[in-house]
Design a protein around this motif. Structure first.
Motif, PDB file in Angstrom:
ATOM      1  N   LEU A 118       0.848  -1.191   0.000  1.00 29.16           N
ATOM      2  CA  LEU A 118       0.000   0.000   0.000  1.00 29.16           C
ATOM      3  C   LEU A 118       0.881   1.238   0.000  1.00 29.16           C
ATOM      4  N   THR A 119       0.566   2.181  -0.887  1.00 29.89           N
ATOM      5  CA  THR A 119       1.353   3.422  -0.928  1.00 29.89           C
ATOM      6  C   THR A 119       0.984   4.303   0.255  1.00 29.89           C
ATOM      7  N   ILE A 120       1.977   4.900   0.851  1.00 31.70           N
ATOM      8  CA  ILE A 120       1.751   5.863   1.938  1.00 31.70           C
ATOM      9  C   ILE A 120       1.704   7.261   1.366  1.00 31.70           C
ATOM     10  N   SER A 121       2.614   7.538   0.459  1.00 31.66           N
ATOM     11  CA  SER A 121       2.655   8.847  -0.190  1.00 31.66           C
ATOM     12  C   SER A 121       2.318   8.649  -1.668  1.00 31.66           C
TER      13      SER A 121
ATOM     14  N   ASP B 117      -1.624   7.618  -6.736  1.00 29.68           N
ATOM     15  CA  ASP B 117      -2.072   8.350  -5.547  1.00 29.68           C
ATOM     16  C   ASP B 117      -1.724   7.586  -4.273  1.00 29.68           C
ATOM     17  N   ALA B 118      -1.804   8.283  -3.142  1.00 34.27           N
ATOM     18  CA  ALA B 118      -1.573   7.664  -1.837  1.00 34.27           C
ATOM     19  C   ALA B 118      -2.714   6.697  -1.528  1.00 34.27           C
ATOM     20  N   ASN B 119      -2.474   5.743  -0.639  1.00 31.05           N
ATOM     21  CA  ASN B 119      -3.444   4.729  -0.208  1.00 31.05           C
ATOM     22  C   ASN B 119      -3.953   3.907  -1.383  1.00 31.05           C
ATOM     23  N   THR B 120      -3.046   3.523  -2.264  1.00 26.89           N
ATOM     24  CA  THR B 120      -3.382   2.711  -3.434  1.00 26.89           C
ATOM     25  C   THR B 120      -2.606   1.402  -3.352  1.00 26.89           C
ATOM     26  N   GLN B 121      -3.263   0.308  -3.724  1.00 21.85           N
ATOM     27  CA  GLN B 121      -2.593  -0.995  -3.749  1.00 21.85           C
ATOM     28  C   GLN B 121      -1.617  -1.042  -4.934  1.00 21.85           C
TER      29      GLN B 121
ATOM     30  N   GLN C 193       8.219   0.257   5.704  1.00 19.24           N
ATOM     31  CA  GLN C 193       8.190   1.274   4.663  1.00 19.24           C
ATOM     32  C   GLN C 193       9.409   1.110   3.752  1.00 19.24           C
TER      33      GLN C 193
END
Length: 157
Positions: A108-111, A136-140, A125
Motif C-alpha cells: 500500500l502506498t503511503i505517499s 495516488d496515496a493509499n493505493t494498492q 516502509q
C-alpha cells in the motif's frame, strides 16, 4: 610618521589575512577576497605616498613575499586539513531490506508516487518507484521488478 607605518602595516596585514581566508575557507572570487585585495593595495599605495618610493618598494616586495609564502605554507603543510569534511556516507537506500522483498508482492502506498514515493510491504516502509506513471496515496501496488536496491511497482487495478 609612526602612525603612517602602523596604518600601512595594519592595512596590509588585514588584507593578506583576508586573501588567505578567501583562498582556504571561501573558494571563488567573493567579497572577502576582493576586500582583502583592496586593503592590501590601499596599504601599499599609502606606503608609497606617505613614506616615499624607496620604502614603498620595500613594502611592496615584502607584501608580495609574505603573501606568497603564507599561501604556499598554508597549502603545503596541510594546516587547514582539520577544517575539511572527511566523513563519508557509505549506506544506500533500501540496503538493509534488499533480500526481503520479491517480485509480485503487494503493498500500500503511503505517499503519492510521482514517480517515486513510499509504500508499505510486510509492515515496513520502502522507497519505491513507478515506470513513470503517477499513483495516488493509499493505493494498492505490486512489485514488478527489483533492480539492485531500486523497487519498481505498478498500480493494481
Amino acid at each position: 610618521m609612526l602612525l603612517d607605518w602602523i596604518t600601512v602595516m595594519l592595512l596590509i596585514a588585514i588584507g593578506l589575512v583576508l586573501i588567505v581566508v578567501e583562498l582556504i575557507f571561501v573558494p571563488g572570487t567573493t567579497f572577502v577576497g576582493i576586500i582583502g585585495f583592496i586593503l592590501t593595495a590601499v596599504g601599499i599605495w599609502l606606503g608609497y605616498s606617505s613614506l616615499g618610493n624607496t620604502v614603498g618598494h620595500v613594502i611592496l616586495g615584502s607584501s608580495v613575499l609574505v603573501g606568497v609564502v603564507s599561501v604556499f605554507y598554508s597549502f603545503r603543510s596541510n594546516a587547514w586539513s582539520r577544517f575539511a569534511l572527511k566523513d563519508q556516507i557509505n549506506s544506500r537506500v533500501n540496503d538493509e531490506y534488499k533480500h526481503e522483498l520479491f517480485e509480485g508482492e503487494t503493498g500500500l502506498t503511503i505517499s503519492a508516487l510521482r514517480p517515486a514515493g513510499t509504500a508499505v510491504f510486510r509492515e515496513r516502509q520502502h522507497e519505491v518507484h513507478t515506470s513513470g506513471e503517477f499513483v495516488d496515496a493509499n493505493t494498492q501496488v505490486r512489485i514488478i521488478k527489483i533492480e539492485q536496491n531500486r523497487i519498481i511497482v505498478e498500480e493494481i487495478s
